[in-house]
Design a protein around this motif. Sequence first.
Motif, mmCIF file in Angstrom:
data_model
loop_
_atom_site.group_PDB
_atom_site.id
_atom_site.type_symbol
_atom_site.label_atom_id
_atom_site.label_comp_id
_atom_site.label_asym_id
_atom_site.label_seq_id
_atom_site.Cartn_x
_atom_site.Cartn_y
_atom_site.Cartn_z
ATOM 1 N N MET A 130 0.858 -1.184 0.000
ATOM 2 C CA MET A 130 0.000 0.000 0.000
ATOM 3 C C MET A 130 0.886 1.223 0.000
ATOM 4 N N GLY A 131 0.344 2.307 -0.530
ATOM 5 C CA GLY A 131 1.177 3.490 -0.635
ATOM 6 C C GLY A 131 0.391 4.781 -0.586
ATOM 7 N N TRP A 132 1.118 5.851 -0.340
ATOM 8 C CA TRP A 132 0.576 7.203 -0.406
ATOM 9 C C TRP A 132 1.340 7.982 -1.472
ATOM 10 N N TYR A 133 0.597 8.672 -2.289
ATOM 11 C CA TYR A 133 1.145 9.572 -3.284
ATOM 12 C C TYR A 133 0.539 10.943 -3.047
ATOM 13 N N ARG A 134 1.153 11.963 -3.617
ATOM 14 C CA ARG A 134 0.573 13.301 -3.522
ATOM 15 C C ARG A 134 0.799 14.053 -4.820
ATOM 16 N N GLN A 135 -0.119 14.987 -5.064
ATOM 17 C CA GLN A 135 -0.015 15.799 -6.266
ATOM 18 C C GLN A 135 -0.337 17.239 -5.916
ATOM 19 N N ALA A 136 0.675 18.079 -6.076
ATOM 20 C CA ALA A 136 0.503 19.507 -5.836
ATOM 21 C C ALA A 136 0.034 20.173 -7.126
ATOM 22 N N CYS A 188 -4.173 7.458 -1.819
ATOM 23 C CA CYS A 188 -3.787 6.147 -1.327
ATOM 24 C C CYS A 188 -3.913 5.141 -2.471
ATOM 25 N N ASN A 189 -3.001 4.172 -2.512
ATOM 26 C CA ASN A 189 -3.209 3.069 -3.445
ATOM 27 C C ASN A 189 -2.881 1.746 -2.769
ATOM 28 N N ALA A 190 -3.333 0.660 -3.397
ATOM 29 C CA ALA A 190 -3.140 -0.657 -2.812
ATOM 30 C C ALA A 190 -3.147 -1.723 -3.895
ATOM 31 N N GLU A 191 -2.276 -2.704 -3.719
ATOM 32 C CA GLU A 191 -2.240 -3.880 -4.597
ATOM 33 C C GLU A 191 -3.144 -4.926 -3.962
ATOM 34 N N SER A 245 -5.650 -8.408 -4.288
ATOM 35 C CA SER A 245 -6.155 -9.601 -4.960
ATOM 36 C C SER A 245 -7.568 -9.861 -4.450
ATOM 37 N N VAL A 246 -8.479 -10.109 -5.361
ATOM 38 C CA VAL A 246 -9.882 -10.253 -4.954
ATOM 39 C C VAL A 246 -10.263 -11.703 -4.678
ATOM 40 N N ARG A 247 -9.375 -12.647 -5.012
ATOM 41 C CA ARG A 247 -9.638 -14.055 -4.714
ATOM 42 C C ARG A 247 -8.309 -14.796 -4.728
ATOM 43 N N LEU A 248 -8.317 -15.985 -4.168
ATOM 44 C CA LEU A 248 -7.136 -16.829 -4.127
ATOM 45 C C LEU A 248 -6.659 -17.110 -5.550
ATOM 46 N N GLY A 249 -5.382 -16.874 -5.802
ATOM 47 C CA GLY A 249 -4.804 -17.149 -7.098
ATOM 48 C C GLY A 249 -4.907 -16.024 -8.100
ATOM 49 N N ALA A 250 -5.682 -14.994 -7.780
ATOM 50 C CA ALA A 250 -5.830 -13.875 -8.713
ATOM 51 C C ALA A 250 -4.617 -12.952 -8.631
ATOM 52 N N SER A 251 -4.222 -12.440 -9.764
ATOM 53 C CA SER A 251 -3.132 -11.465 -9.775
ATOM 54 C C SER A 251 -3.616 -10.178 -9.117
ATOM 55 N N PRO A 252 -2.738 -9.503 -8.389
ATOM 56 C CA PRO A 252 -3.153 -8.262 -7.740
ATOM 57 C C PRO A 252 -3.418 -7.146 -8.747
ATOM 58 N N THR A 253 -4.376 -6.325 -8.412
ATOM 59 C CA THR A 253 -4.725 -5.148 -9.194
ATOM 60 C C THR A 253 -4.439 -3.918 -8.349
ATOM 61 N N LEU A 254 -3.963 -2.861 -8.995
ATOM 62 C CA LEU A 254 -3.679 -1.628 -8.277
ATOM 63 C C LEU A 254 -4.933 -0.756 -8.248
ATOM 64 N N TYR A 255 -5.365 -0.431 -7.037
ATOM 65 C CA TYR A 255 -6.529 0.431 -6.849
ATOM 66 C C TYR A 255 -6.076 1.758 -6.238
ATOM 67 N N TRP A 256 -6.872 2.808 -6.542
ATOM 68 C CA TRP A 256 -6.588 4.150 -6.039
ATOM 69 C C TRP A 256 -7.809 4.711 -5.318
ATOM 70 N N GLY A 257 -7.536 5.518 -4.321
ATOM 71 C CA GLY A 257 -8.591 6.267 -3.674
ATOM 72 C C GLY A 257 -8.860 7.566 -4.415
ATOM 73 N N GLN A 258 -9.817 8.321 -3.915
ATOM 74 C CA GLN A 258 -10.237 9.546 -4.596
ATOM 75 C C GLN A 258 -9.398 10.756 -4.193
ATOM 76 N N GLY A 259 -8.624 10.616 -3.145
ATOM 77 C CA GLY A 259 -7.739 11.692 -2.711
ATOM 78 C C GLY A 259 -8.333 12.522 -1.589
ATOM 79 N N THR A 260 -7.435 13.102 -0.791
ATOM 80 C CA THR A 260 -7.843 13.998 0.274
ATOM 81 C C THR A 260 -6.892 15.198 0.285
ATOM 82 N N GLN A 261 -7.446 16.380 0.416
ATOM 83 C CA GLN A 261 -6.661 17.597 0.327
ATOM 84 C C GLN A 261 -5.957 17.902 1.645
ATOM 85 N N VAL A 262 -4.684 18.179 1.548
ATOM 86 C CA VAL A 262 -3.889 18.649 2.684
ATOM 87 C C VAL A 262 -3.351 20.034 2.320
#
Length: 121
Positions: A34-40, A95-98, A100-117
């Motif tokens: 899982m990770g955090w990214y930011r965009q100014a 925020c993003n996260a790798e 897997s939605v089921r056993l044996g499935a390859s992970p997919t990268l998902y993203w959140g909608q973002g929060t302003q700081v």
Amino acid sequence: QVQLVESGGGLVQAGGSLRLSCAASGSIFWINMMGWYRQAPGKQRELVATITRGGRTNFVTSVTDRFTFSRDNAKNTVYLQMNSLKPEDTAVYYCNAEISVRLGASPTLYWGQGTQVTVSA
């Protein structure tokens, strides 16, 4: 359906602190990195920090010693504690996260909608 929801952003004065949360929900079998990214404004999205399932973290140099990153695997949630905030930390944090939605499935990268700081001088 998998969803990532960030929270905890807001307006703070320089030197202050904020704690961001990111909760993953839906059809989840396994969450790896899982990770955090930011965009100014006017800039490209940049990596802030990552955390493995085992809790190993990695930070961009500009936030080392100011930010901490933790995760609660039971809650599928990560937390970014941001201390000694600077105006240059102002951005939308994603925020993003790798996942897997089921056993044996390859992970997919998902993203959140973002929060302003926003950090005021």
